[in-house]
Design an enzyme around this catalytic site. Structure first.
Site, PDB file in Angstrom:
ATOM      1  N   TYR A  42      30.976  -8.452  28.607  1.00  0.00           N
ATOM      2  CA  TYR A  42      29.803  -9.311  28.782  1.00  0.00           C
ATOM      3  C   TYR A  42      28.712  -8.618  29.588  1.00  0.00           C
ATOM      4  O   TYR A  42      27.554  -9.048  29.549  1.00  0.00           O
ATOM      5  CB  TYR A  42      30.181 -10.621  29.483  1.00  0.00           C
ATOM      6  CG  TYR A  42      31.133 -11.523  28.746  1.00  0.00           C
ATOM      7  CD1 TYR A  42      31.527 -11.257  27.434  1.00  0.00           C
ATOM      8  CD2 TYR A  42      31.654 -12.651  29.365  1.00  0.00           C
ATOM      9  CE1 TYR A  42      32.420 -12.078  26.778  1.00  0.00           C
ATOM     10  CE2 TYR A  42      32.544 -13.484  28.709  1.00  0.00           C
ATOM     11  CZ  TYR A  42      32.932 -13.189  27.422  1.00  0.00           C
ATOM     12  OH  TYR A  42      33.822 -14.016  26.776  1.00  0.00           O
ATOM     13  N   HIS A 100      41.349  -8.729  25.950  1.00  0.00           N
ATOM     14  CA  HIS A 100      40.309  -9.475  25.240  1.00  0.00           C
ATOM     15  C   HIS A 100      40.588  -9.584  23.745  1.00  0.00           C
ATOM     16  O   HIS A 100      40.398 -10.647  23.147  1.00  0.00           O
ATOM     17  CB  HIS A 100      38.961  -8.798  25.479  1.00  0.00           C
ATOM     18  CG  HIS A 100      37.796  -9.710  25.328  1.00  0.00           C
ATOM     19  ND1 HIS A 100      36.613  -9.516  26.000  1.00  0.00           N
ATOM     20  CD2 HIS A 100      37.604 -10.841  24.596  1.00  0.00           C
ATOM     21  CE1 HIS A 100      35.761 -10.476  25.686  1.00  0.00           C
ATOM     22  NE2 HIS A 100      36.335 -11.286  24.831  1.00  0.00           N
TER      23      HIS A 100
END
Length: 269
Positions: A42, A100
């Site tokens: 991110y 992730h």
């Protein structure tokens, strides 16, 4: 349903950066959120750390999650990436550390990176470990490697249009908490007639109905918003109780509409 130690709801930080992120997190923490979800990819761990440092809420009262991106899964590099995340976040421990995505096309063997993830936990850098975007087949392999009880959660896409029932059942059978990203289907829930009718009957908005539905299913989620009113409304949605007829009508909305489907070689099951 498995018990969860993850506060519900959390605050999602995907696509939020800079002053916008810091202000949104400040509002969320003041409103009562105690779970923050971020990730290496991110690019906002530094701002998340700054917001936490500026908040009057003690660090130990916030459940902080970050995720290892698939380009840092090689043992050794995985551990270094976690140390880098901790430095950016300004903390010496995480509450939850996730893989992730599974390694694309198994470029890094799960039998290598999952023990490395567990080693980070044993070193005290994270309280819990888990995975994200793992299919049922991935979970079978992960359980063979780590055993039952090692993984706290599997974070996957769940919303009224992708209800992921088989995967959720699989997680629950092994005591793995389901946590849902994209709970509002990138705004699509706001345009659905069924959700709008249910919302009108309860005097709320469709987004609150979608969030209350996830809570009713025992699923942790972390909606994201930059508007103070929406941040507070999302939190208030977890006080809403839907009736059985509401839940039946929402169940009928499932159409297998997957929104997160990158070209990572995932065979969804």
């Amino acid at each position: 349903m498995p018990e969860t130690t993850i506060p519900n709801p959390g605050f999602g930080t995907y696509r939020l950066n800079g002053d916008t992120l810091r202000q949104s997190l400040r509002t969320a923490l003041e409103a009562g959120y105690r779970h923050i979800d971020t990730a290496q990819v991110y690019g906002n761990e530094t701002e998340v750390g700054q917001a936490l440092a500026e908040s009057a809420v003690p660090r130990e009262e916030v459940f902080l999650t970050t995720k290892v991106w698939h380009d840092r899964l090689v043992p050794g590099d995985l551990e270094r990436s976690v140390e880098e995340s901790l430095a950016r976040l300004g903390t010496d421990y995480l509450d939850l550390l996730l893989i992730h995505w599974p390694s694309p096309h198994d470029q890094v063997a799960m039998a290598d990176y999952l023990p490395a993830l567990q080693a980070v936990q044993r070193a005290g850098l994270t309280r819990h470990i888990g995975v994200s975007n793992f299919t049922r087949a991935h979970l079978d392999r992960a359980l063979d490697i780590l055993g039952e009880g090692a993984l706290l959660t599997n974070q996957v896409e769940v919303h009224p249009f992708l209800q992921n029932r088989a995967l959720i059942d699989k997680c629950r059978a092994h005591g793995i908490v389901v946590s849902a990203y994209m709970p509002l289907a990138v705004g699509k829930v706001m345009r659905d007639e069924t959700l709008s009718r249910i919302a009108a009957a309860h005097g709320v908005g469709p987004a609150q109905v979608a969030l209350a539905w996830l809570k009713a299913r025992g699923i942790v989620t972390f909606p994201s918003s930059t508007r103070d009113a929406h941040i507070r409304a999302n939190l208030a949605a977890f006080e809403l109780t839907l009736g059985e007829e509401d839940l039946r009508r929402i169940a009928a909305l499932d159409r297998g509409e997957r929104l997160a489907d990158p070209d990572f070689g995932i065979d969804w099951d």
